[in-house]
Design a protein around this motif. Structure first.
Motif, PDB file in Angstrom:
ATOM      1  N   TRP A 186       0.817  -1.217   0.000  1.00 20.98           N
ATOM      2  CA  TRP A 186       0.000   0.000   0.000  1.00 20.98           C
ATOM      3  C   TRP A 186       0.852   1.269   0.000  1.00 20.98           C
ATOM      4  CZ3 TRP A 186      -4.726  -0.215  -1.535  1.00 20.98           C
ATOM      5  CH2 TRP A 186      -5.480  -1.384  -1.334  1.00 20.98           C
ATOM      6  N   SER A 187       2.036   1.221   0.604  1.00 19.99           N
ATOM      7  CA  SER A 187       2.930   2.394   0.583  1.00 19.99           C
ATOM      8  C   SER A 187       3.350   2.704  -0.851  1.00 19.99           C
ATOM      9  CB  SER A 187       4.169   2.129   1.443  1.00 19.99           C
ATOM     10  OG  SER A 187       3.812   1.916   2.784  1.00 19.99           O
ATOM     11  N   GLY A 188       3.686   1.666  -1.621  1.00 19.38           N
ATOM     12  CA  GLY A 188       4.047   1.863  -3.024  1.00 19.38           C
ATOM     13  C   GLY A 188       2.883   2.388  -3.841  1.00 19.38           C
ATOM     14  N   VAL A 189       1.673   1.867  -3.558  1.00 20.97           N
ATOM     15  CA  VAL A 189       0.471   2.341  -4.251  1.00 20.97           C
ATOM     16  C   VAL A 189       0.267   3.831  -4.013  1.00 20.97           C
ATOM     17  CG1 VAL A 189      -2.047   2.206  -4.303  1.00 20.97           C
ATOM     18  CG2 VAL A 189      -0.707   0.108  -4.250  1.00 20.97           C
ATOM     19  N   LEU A 194       0.036   9.339  -5.875  1.00 27.05           N
ATOM     20  CA  LEU A 194       0.164  10.768  -5.572  1.00 27.05           C
ATOM     21  C   LEU A 194       1.273  11.419  -6.404  1.00 27.05           C
ATOM     22  CD1 LEU A 194      -0.262  10.618  -1.680  1.00 27.05           C
ATOM     23  CD2 LEU A 194      -1.927  11.429  -3.374  1.00 27.05           C
ATOM     24  N   GLY A 195       2.344  10.676  -6.670  1.00 26.20           N
ATOM     25  CA  GLY A 195       3.422  11.209  -7.495  1.00 26.20           C
ATOM     26  C   GLY A 195       2.971  11.508  -8.912  1.00 26.20           C
ATOM     27  N   ILE A 196       2.224  10.585  -9.515  1.00 29.60           N
ATOM     28  CA  ILE A 196       1.734  10.778 -10.883  1.00 29.60           C
ATOM     29  C   ILE A 196       0.719  11.913 -10.944  1.00 29.60           C
ATOM     30  CG2 ILE A 196       0.427   9.702 -12.755  1.00 29.60           C
ATOM     31  CD1 ILE A 196       1.753   7.033 -11.926  1.00 29.60           C
ATOM     32  N   VAL A 197      -0.181  11.974  -9.941  1.00 30.61           N
ATOM     33  CA  VAL A 197      -1.161  13.061  -9.887  1.00 30.61           C
ATOM     34  C   VAL A 197      -0.456  14.410  -9.797  1.00 30.61           C
ATOM     35  CG1 VAL A 197      -2.960  14.125  -8.485  1.00 30.61           C
ATOM     36  CG2 VAL A 197      -3.033  11.675  -8.927  1.00 30.61           C
ATOM     37  N   GLY A 198       0.545  14.511  -8.905  1.00 31.57           N
ATOM     38  CA  GLY A 198       1.285  15.762  -8.764  1.00 31.57           C
ATOM     39  C   GLY A 198       2.015  16.151 -10.031  1.00 31.57           C
ATOM     40  N   LEU A 199       2.591  15.165 -10.709  1.00 33.23           N
ATOM     41  CA  LEU A 199       3.335  15.425 -11.943  1.00 33.23           C
ATOM     42  C   LEU A 199       2.428  15.979 -13.036  1.00 33.23           C
ATOM     43  CD1 LEU A 199       6.129  15.003 -13.367  1.00 33.23           C
ATOM     44  CD2 LEU A 199       5.261  12.789 -14.110  1.00 33.23           C
ATOM     45  N   LEU A 219       7.798  12.614  -4.859  1.00 28.52           N
ATOM     46  CA  LEU A 219       7.053  11.401  -4.493  1.00 28.52           C
ATOM     47  C   LEU A 219       7.427  10.222  -5.388  1.00 28.52           C
ATOM     48  CD1 LEU A 219       3.533  12.942  -3.774  1.00 28.52           C
ATOM     49  CD2 LEU A 219       5.037  11.829  -2.114  1.00 28.52           C
ATOM     50  N   LEU A 220       7.625  10.485  -6.686  1.00 26.39           N
ATOM     51  CA  LEU A 220       8.030   9.401  -7.584  1.00 26.39           C
ATOM     52  C   LEU A 220       9.447   8.932  -7.271  1.00 26.39           C
ATOM     53  CD1 LEU A 220       6.506  10.619 -10.974  1.00 26.39           C
ATOM     54  CD2 LEU A 220       5.745   8.704  -9.565  1.00 26.39           C
ATOM     55  N   GLY A 221      10.320   9.887  -6.849  1.00 24.83           N
ATOM     56  CA  GLY A 221      11.657   9.499  -6.392  1.00 24.83           C
ATOM     57  C   GLY A 221      11.569   8.633  -5.147  1.00 24.83           C
ATOM     58  N   GLY A 222      10.658   9.011  -4.231  1.00 21.05           N
ATOM     59  CA  GLY A 222      10.435   8.200  -3.037  1.00 21.05           C
ATOM     60  C   GLY A 222       9.898   6.825  -3.380  1.00 21.05           C
ATOM     61  N   PHE A 223       9.031   6.759  -4.409  1.00 26.45           N
ATOM     62  CA  PHE A 223       8.496   5.476  -4.852  1.00 26.45           C
ATOM     63  C   PHE A 223       9.616   4.584  -5.396  1.00 26.45           C
ATOM     64  CE2 PHE A 223       6.829   3.062  -8.582  1.00 26.45           C
ATOM     65  CZ  PHE A 223       6.097   2.121  -7.882  1.00 26.45           C
ATOM     66  N   LEU A 234       5.717  -3.256  -5.095  1.00 28.61           N
ATOM     67  CA  LEU A 234       4.562  -3.220  -5.994  1.00 28.61           C
ATOM     68  C   LEU A 234       4.945  -3.749  -7.365  1.00 28.61           C
ATOM     69  CD1 LEU A 234       1.590  -2.300  -6.287  1.00 28.61           C
ATOM     70  CD2 LEU A 234       2.451  -0.068  -7.001  1.00 28.61           C
ATOM     71  N   ILE A 235       6.168  -3.395  -7.832  1.00 23.93           N
ATOM     72  CA  ILE A 235       6.679  -3.850  -9.122  1.00 23.93           C
ATOM     73  C   ILE A 235       7.814  -4.840  -8.880  1.00 23.93           C
ATOM     74  CG2 ILE A 235       7.686  -3.173 -11.335  1.00 23.93           C
ATOM     75  CD1 ILE A 235       6.635  -0.369 -10.890  1.00 23.93           C
ATOM     76  N   PRO A 236       7.639  -6.121  -9.178  1.00 24.76           N
ATOM     77  CA  PRO A 236       8.747  -7.069  -9.035  1.00 24.76           C
ATOM     78  C   PRO A 236       9.963  -6.619  -9.847  1.00 24.76           C
ATOM     79  CG  PRO A 236       6.687  -8.226  -9.452  1.00 24.76           C
ATOM     80  CD  PRO A 236       6.405  -6.765  -9.655  1.00 24.76           C
ATOM     81  N   VAL A 237      11.139  -6.633  -9.213  1.00 31.82           N
ATOM     82  CA  VAL A 237      12.353  -6.125  -9.854  1.00 31.82           C
ATOM     83  C   VAL A 237      12.639  -6.861 -11.160  1.00 31.82           C
ATOM     84  CG1 VAL A 237      14.842  -5.813  -9.556  1.00 31.82           C
ATOM     85  CG2 VAL A 237      13.306  -5.433  -7.627  1.00 31.82           C
TER      86      VAL A 237
END
Length: 441
Positions: A186-189, A194-199, A219-223, A234-237
């Motif tokens: 959920w943290s990744g979600v 929020l990062g994409i919305v802000g962008l 936020l996307l950097g934090g993601f 959230l995304i398997p490496v």
């Protein structure tokens, strides 16, 4: 095949439906040009920002229940759009539509991965990829016809019976898929959403756009940091460890930015500059749609003979010529030369682009990662489209109508050129690998 094609088709149609009737919707609510872009952006924003969640939910909780949930959300929100009595209600309902689409889109491609194998899977992915171009083109024509014969509201009302029919078909014929015993990140979600919305709001939105842009990037950097350091990502490496797959995502992003801008700006220029009514605007896209069908039909044979990279390269070259041809549009020009010919080239090239790039993006994915991998390719489609449209609208909307369209066309061509450069690198690397293989044997 009918279930996933029809489900994907309706969300694509709703992506483009508003392009030919955006003027009518705007007049209904006295919207400015920038406000009218949010008819598309609200849908694309929630669609793009929630695709990771939609894809992962299907992996963890099973495709069938998640798919049915997405269809239900999409159908009810479509009805709400058609009943909208204010600009706020319309844009909010479009955003909820995007939520439903964010669940449906990755599920459709993941359903292919679950239920088809070998050459059947390759063919199904090719059909799916072709649909992502043909569906939007048909959406322009359908939207124009419905708007002219009835009203723009009718275009949204028809989604409810279609989604109810799909729910019945899914419940009866779609086999249940396995579930994974893992918790959702959920943290990744939250960080990705929020990062994409802000962008996007920072590119073309409300309030302090520079602050919104900076917050989105942070936020996307934090993601990204969270995904690298967290054991429950959230995304398997493994999805992004494949260089060809990552580059396919980038190609899908830049091409989507170009073609979505084309679908939005071109109907407006045809209505405003050439004074065409919506149904004539829709008819003007018919040559493009027909050649798109034709070239998409050829791509199976081409990829069998040449692989996915070469047809992708040729398609981008043809498309680039088409986008540059849009610079010839002017009030006194002949329709067949200045409008139809560039559209035909764009449509023909697109048939050779979308199937190969989709195949490159999902080849080699394990069943446990099919949903999130499918979500990523759809994120590139939606996020690329919203970003390209918002950027070009912001940069050039202050120019005169025709001048703005020519600058926008140059921007579209530049985006395709970037995709062409990435594809050339894919072709070069593949050729080098073949050479090394021959020498070693």
């Amino acid at each position: 095949m009918l279930i996933f094609l029809l489900a994907y088709f309706i969300i694509l149609v709703d992506t483009s439906l508003v392009f030919t009737c955006s003027n009518e919707i705007g007049r209904s609510f006295a919207m400015t040009t920038n406000q009218a872009t949010w008819i598309s952006n609200a849908y694309g924003l929630t669609f793009g920002s929630l695709l990771l969640l939609g894809g992962r939910l299907g992996d963890l909780w099973g495709r069938k229940p998640i798919f049915i949930t997405g269809l239900l959300i999409f159908g009810i929100s479509s009805l709400t759009v058609g009943l909208a009595t204010s600009m706020f209600m319309l844009i909010l309902a479009r955003a909820v539509q995007g939520v439903g689409a964010a669940i449906i889109a990755p599920a459709t491609l993941a359903i292919i991965m679950d239920n088809y194998q070998g050459s059947q899977r390759d063919h199904a992915i090719a059909v799916y990829g072709a649909m992502s171009g043909i569906g939007v083109s048909l959406g322009l024509i359908i939207g124009a016809g419905i708007t002219t014969l009835w009203s723009w509201r009718a275009g949204f009302f028809i989604n409810l019976p279609i989604t109810l029919g799909l729910i019945w078909l899914t419940q009866r014929y779609l086999p249940a898929s396995s579930r994974q015993r893992r918790t959702l990140d959920w943290s990744g979600v939250a960080l990705s959403f929020l990062g994409i919305v802000g962008l996007i709001n920072g590119i073309n939105g409300y309030g302090n756009r520079l602050l919104s842009l900076l917050i989105g990037l942070l936020l996307l950097g934090g993601f990204a940091h969270h995904e690298i350091s967290s054991p429950q990502t959230l995304i398997p490496v493994a999805i992004l460890n494949n260089a060809s797959r990552t580059q396919a995502y980038l190609i899908r992003f830049v091409y989507s930015a170009a073609i979505t801008s084309f679908w939005f700006f071109t109907p407006r220029i045809l209505q405003t500059l050439y004074h065409l009514n919506p149904i004539l605007v829709g008819a003007s896209f018919l040559p493009m749609t027909l050649v798109n069908f034709w070239s998409a039909h050829q791509v199976d044979h081409l990829t069998c003979r040449y692989g996915n990279r070469q047809p992708l390269l040729w398609g981008l070259m043809i498309g680039l010529i088409g986008f540059l041809g849009l610079l010839g549009i002017h009030p006194g020009g002949n329709y067949w030369v200045t409008v139809a010919l560039p559209m035909v080239l764009i449509g023909y090239g697109q048939g050779w682009i979308l199937s190969p790039v989709t195949t490159l993006a999902v080849t080699g994915l394990s069943p446990s990662a099919a949903g999130i991998g499918s979500g990523l390719i759809n994120i590139m489609l939606q996020l690329g489209g919203v970003t390209g449209l918002a950027t070009l609208a912001t940069l050039f909307s202050h120019n005169g109508l025709l001048s703005a369209y020519h600058f926008e066309s140059l921007g579209m061509a530049l985006l395709v050129l970037i995709g062409l450069g990435i594809t050339l690198n894919l072709v070069r690397v593949a050729a080098h690998q073949r050479l090394v293989y021959k020498k070693s044997n």
